[in-house]
Design a protein around this motif. Structure first.
Motif, PDB file in Angstrom:
ATOM      1  N   VAL A 126      68.345 -54.705 -24.754  1.00  0.00           N
ATOM      2  CA  VAL A 126      68.635 -55.836 -23.854  1.00  0.00           C
ATOM      3  C   VAL A 126      69.943 -55.794 -23.208  1.00  0.00           C
ATOM      4  N   PHE A 127      70.980 -55.592 -24.083  1.00  0.00           N
ATOM      5  CA  PHE A 127      72.498 -55.739 -23.728  1.00  0.00           C
ATOM      6  C   PHE A 127      72.631 -54.524 -22.784  1.00  0.00           C
ATOM      7  N   GLN A 128      72.026 -53.372 -23.090  1.00  0.00           N
ATOM      8  CA  GLN A 128      72.161 -52.140 -22.165  1.00  0.00           C
ATOM      9  C   GLN A 128      71.469 -52.594 -20.757  1.00  0.00           C
ATOM     10  N   PHE A 129      70.201 -53.011 -20.783  1.00  0.00           N
ATOM     11  CA  PHE A 129      69.406 -53.457 -19.591  1.00  0.00           C
ATOM     12  C   PHE A 129      70.266 -54.637 -18.810  1.00  0.00           C
ATOM     13  N   LEU A 130      71.072 -55.529 -19.527  1.00  0.00           N
ATOM     14  CA  LEU A 130      71.857 -56.575 -18.968  1.00  0.00           C
ATOM     15  C   LEU A 130      73.306 -56.000 -18.258  1.00  0.00           C
ATOM     16  N   ARG A 131      73.915 -54.944 -19.075  1.00  0.00           N
ATOM     17  CA  ARG A 131      75.042 -54.682 -18.765  1.00  0.00           C
ATOM     18  C   ARG A 131      75.312 -53.605 -17.374  1.00  0.00           C
ATOM     19  N   GLU A 132      74.380 -53.155 -17.178  1.00  0.00           N
ATOM     20  CA  GLU A 132      74.450 -52.133 -15.807  1.00  0.00           C
ATOM     21  C   GLU A 132      75.100 -52.867 -14.678  1.00  0.00           C
ATOM     22  N   GLU A 133      75.968 -52.151 -14.021  1.00  0.00           N
ATOM     23  CA  GLU A 133      76.489 -52.920 -13.140  1.00  0.00           C
ATOM     24  C   GLU A 133      76.270 -52.543 -11.619  1.00  0.00           C
ATOM     25  N   GLU A 134      76.368 -53.573 -10.896  1.00  0.00           N
ATOM     26  CA  GLU A 134      76.090 -53.435  -9.366  1.00  0.00           C
ATOM     27  C   GLU A 134      76.840 -52.440  -8.576  1.00  0.00           C
ATOM     28  N   THR A 135      76.119 -51.443  -7.945  1.00  0.00           N
ATOM     29  CA  THR A 135      77.166 -50.283  -7.242  1.00  0.00           C
ATOM     30  C   THR A 135      76.467 -50.387  -6.021  1.00  0.00           C
ATOM     31  N   LEU A 136      77.457 -50.289  -5.060  1.00  0.00           N
ATOM     32  CA  LEU A 136      77.033 -50.006  -3.551  1.00  0.00           C
ATOM     33  C   LEU A 136      76.866 -48.680  -3.154  1.00  0.00           C
TER      34      LEU A 136
END
Lengths: 301, 301, 301, 301
Positions: free
Chosen positions: A291-301
């Motif tokens: 779940v850490f991996q799931f939440l850490r993904e960053e927003e990219t445009l």
């Protein structure tokens, strides 16, 4: 050793297989059944008797352990057309180590009692590794006088056998523990992720949490951030451990129990939904600390 | 002792009062200021110099500690019309122990640096009791070379002084810890409440959690269920301890930091809302573990 | 037409560009500024005066419209080193159409008032299409006596100009609407997804919701399920429309306002987190109704 | 009229009572049963036959309508020791208007089908008032060829009879609608409360929402803020309407369906928890729009 009376074992999957083997190791003749015949083969080679149905197991053994994936499976194995109850002997001891809805455990106990036998729920904590090593924890619910009889068998498979109270409380204890575990794991992942984005070193942050009031098993024993600890799933690309789908299943059981008892579980309920979303995003088979991996993904445009 | 150079202290509230007294006890001449003059009186009697403004403190002391309730107060004390920066001396060391938005700490640090002085954020964990006993934990952010100078003062008031990294990371560490604490406290309350309604004895359930993966500080050191532990707020009608409004405030800071860094904190955010609702239902001044009480209330028709 | 006095316009981005053009179309001489010089070029060709700073705009125009991406930008444009307030004339009318924290609008209003000028917040609803077509909705906060003067300009760019109350209420109205919109959109996506998995035809389900109490703008005008409606982003792979990141931004503002006023917004807060997660999973530039797509992904092992 | 064949009606509570009366009004001889004999008395006076069990009803009528409070009641009435299935005639049409788990509807349908009869689920929307006025909405699931036969009876009690698809889809439609309704009601309450605290007039805010994308049934037809609309529960101290406990029950069904189908419903799940907490805080019997009252309570120290 040869004088030990046989023990039935129904459900020889990932968990049931090593558990039943530990019974064999302790000298118990095992009467085995699994819905998939190939799962039994290995036991035939080990000298176990393999049967055609749960009813057949009940005919030949008066102590039976069941280890099944879900409530409907347990209902089928106990009360189905070829279920245990068709041929159970009076005075038999039936121990269900499946993790299921405690309300279902209670229903099964009633049906078993009607036949003059005894039912106990004894779900486990600890995964496949603990099952192999024989150091599972069993949380046991049922009539207290029968606890010693159950313990005799369960100690062959686990190092910790805890009596929890009347039927269903074994399940209750397991469900409550896993709900709290899921919540603190997600909380740890959120706190670590936020701290990292605010400029903290992950190892240092873990150290601070672990000496402060944020400390929990998920932060000090099973930290979800790669590089913080060794020998945990986060150090190994979240392989092994306790899969996210299994956690989602247990959280589903917690929801049902909470709904039935009108207990508000706002974070437990949200944790369930987060694992639900996570499973649908490719993390189903990863350890639940991913779940850490799931939440850490960053927003990219 | 008499040779020690004076230390400024701004903000003599519930926390600042005992902290400043510990400085006095360690022989530091204190230059005091508080927006409420009566808060200073006690310090006058202790031989401290009392001043009329933060600027006056800065004129007379080149080491200053500030302990303020919120970001706007800190901004006013540092950059306001009579703020520290109006008269701060070059090379001064300004230590802010308030719990505020780390982004505000960074802004203040920049403003302080422009005046040739040094700013460190050093929020505390531990409440009024720890402040009196001088065993607070300080989480310190700022230039590493200045850490020893800060530590000299902070060890008079705390038993644990941890260097966290650049300016703002002290706040970050505190916020992350308290967010995780809030989440595991609510999780513990939910799990204990659900277990009790499912028929488990609370003491037994706590014991099981504490030897399993659900273990956390909230379950093993500060259990929220009356009767499970002694010497904790739940044993004393949730008096004392860390008030629910203070927790709500810290969770608000966590939200702001998470929003600024686009970090998803689904449980942290929900924990914030739960404390918000709880404060509006009469629990504002109770210890934050009273969330168990809040959740356990039963439906009645 | 030639006799119209000039209007300043600061911020010529996706929204500001078509808005300013509509002022030109209505015969207003425009004094333009944007932090990116190339954004002004087009306006030079249209006969507008292009300036070097917000201060320069304020020197040449006593009615100014600002359209900026975030609170810090607005603070800079008004109160920065070359900001409007450096050269604003007494009696000027400054209209901010940015969507920002209402508390910031109030701060700006105070600063503007000190210079003897008037500030109104007038955020818009409706996207780039509505900006081009000149049929935006403006929600206006400020002194009521100045509303007519503001309306004269705003009707050139919008078909709906609503007076909301004192300064900040324009922002408040916009934020509240968008928070409710986000909640009902996610709710619609959840309900449609659940219904489909339970065997309902999506078109039929939408029809039933729309004639029942589940009806909302997201279900009857902007349905997020592909195939249910035509001419909406869900019919076009969620292209166009109102981007998920923009929604996440507005929900961040709602959170800040809720935290500042201690208002519990449990679903608003969760909606924020869901858009946050969604943006990190590749949906940042999709229309916000793509939350249906985000939630519908199925678990696969 | 006298030639009409009798219709069985089981479950004469708050809803069943006026529904059965409407059948009588339309000239159908009613065969009545309720677990509480006094509930039947009124019908005896109206000329209905009162029986001793669901089985007796099935013996005397080949069209039966059931209106029961929960899944276990429905299971008992159909498959219990004196249940309908003990004496149901081949070709009978059994219509269940209870709101229950769609998975239970499917189970009942299978059991009914085995006896050669037909089962349809037909839950209603609209409360006691609509039941009296005969303008309920029925959402009907089952074999399409039987829909006309069901409709003949249902139109005596409702103005809207919608065919939804196979068995269980009636329940599915109802559950999805009510989940979305709960979400938008809480969302409306949050948005109105936030807006009011930010200085907006509630009537004006409602007007703005209703002409914008935040519009929903909860904002434009059933506004939860006292003083905004007349003739709704919020205008009458949240008396009457649809009770918070009933909403909590429907949200519990939605959770179970979502868990069974592994559908993420993050806001639906949180709405469930909010109604759960609200019911425990004294709002159980208030209309579900009282969530505004629940959320608006202010923090006091």
């Amino acid at each position: 050793m040869a004088s030990k009376t046989p023990v039935g074992f129904i459900g020889l999957g990932n968990m049931g297989n090593p558990m039943a083997k530990n019974l064999v190791k302790h000298g118990y003749p095992v009467i085995a059944y699994d819905v998939f015949p190939e799962a039994c083969k290995e036991f035939q080679d080990l000298g176990a008797q393999v049967t055609d149905s749960p009813a057949d197991v009940a005919e030949r053994a008066d102590r039976i352990i069941t280890m099944l994936p879900s409530s409907p499976n347990a209902i089928e194995v106990y009360t189905g057309a070829n279920g245990i109850l068709k041929k159970v002997k009076k005075g038999s001891l039936l121990i269900d180590s499946s993790t299921i809805d405690p309300a279902v455990s209670k229903e099964l106990a009633k049906a078993v009692e009607k036949m003059g036998a005894v039912f106990m729920d004894a779900p486990v904590s600890g995964g496949v590794g603990a099952a192999r090593a024989g150091n599972l924890t069993f949380m046991v619910g049922g009539v207290e006088q029968e606890f010693d009889a159950a313990k005799e068998l369960l100690t062959c498979m686990g190092s910790n056998v805890v009596y929890c109270g009347e039927v269903g409380t074994g399940q209750a204890a397991k469900i409550c523990n896993n709900m709290l575990l899921a919540i603190s794991m997600i909380g740890t992942a959120e706190a670590m992720n936020l701290g990292i984005r605010l400029g903290l070193d992950p190892k240092l942050l873990a150290k601070i949490l672990n000496m402060s009031s944020g400390r929990c098993w998920s932060s000090d024993t099973y930290n979800p951030v790669p590089g913080v600890m060794e020998g945990v799933p986060s150090a190994n690309n979240y392989q092994g451990g306790f899969g996210a789908t299994l956690m989602a299943k247990d959280l589903g059981l917690a929801q049902i129990s909470a709904t039935n008892t009108k207990t508000p579980v706002p974070l437990g309920s949200q944790a369930h939904q987060i694992y639900r979303m996570m499973c649908a995003k490719g993390y189903a088979l990863k350890d639940f600390s991913a779940v850490f991996q799931f939440l850490r993904e960053e927003e990219t445009l």
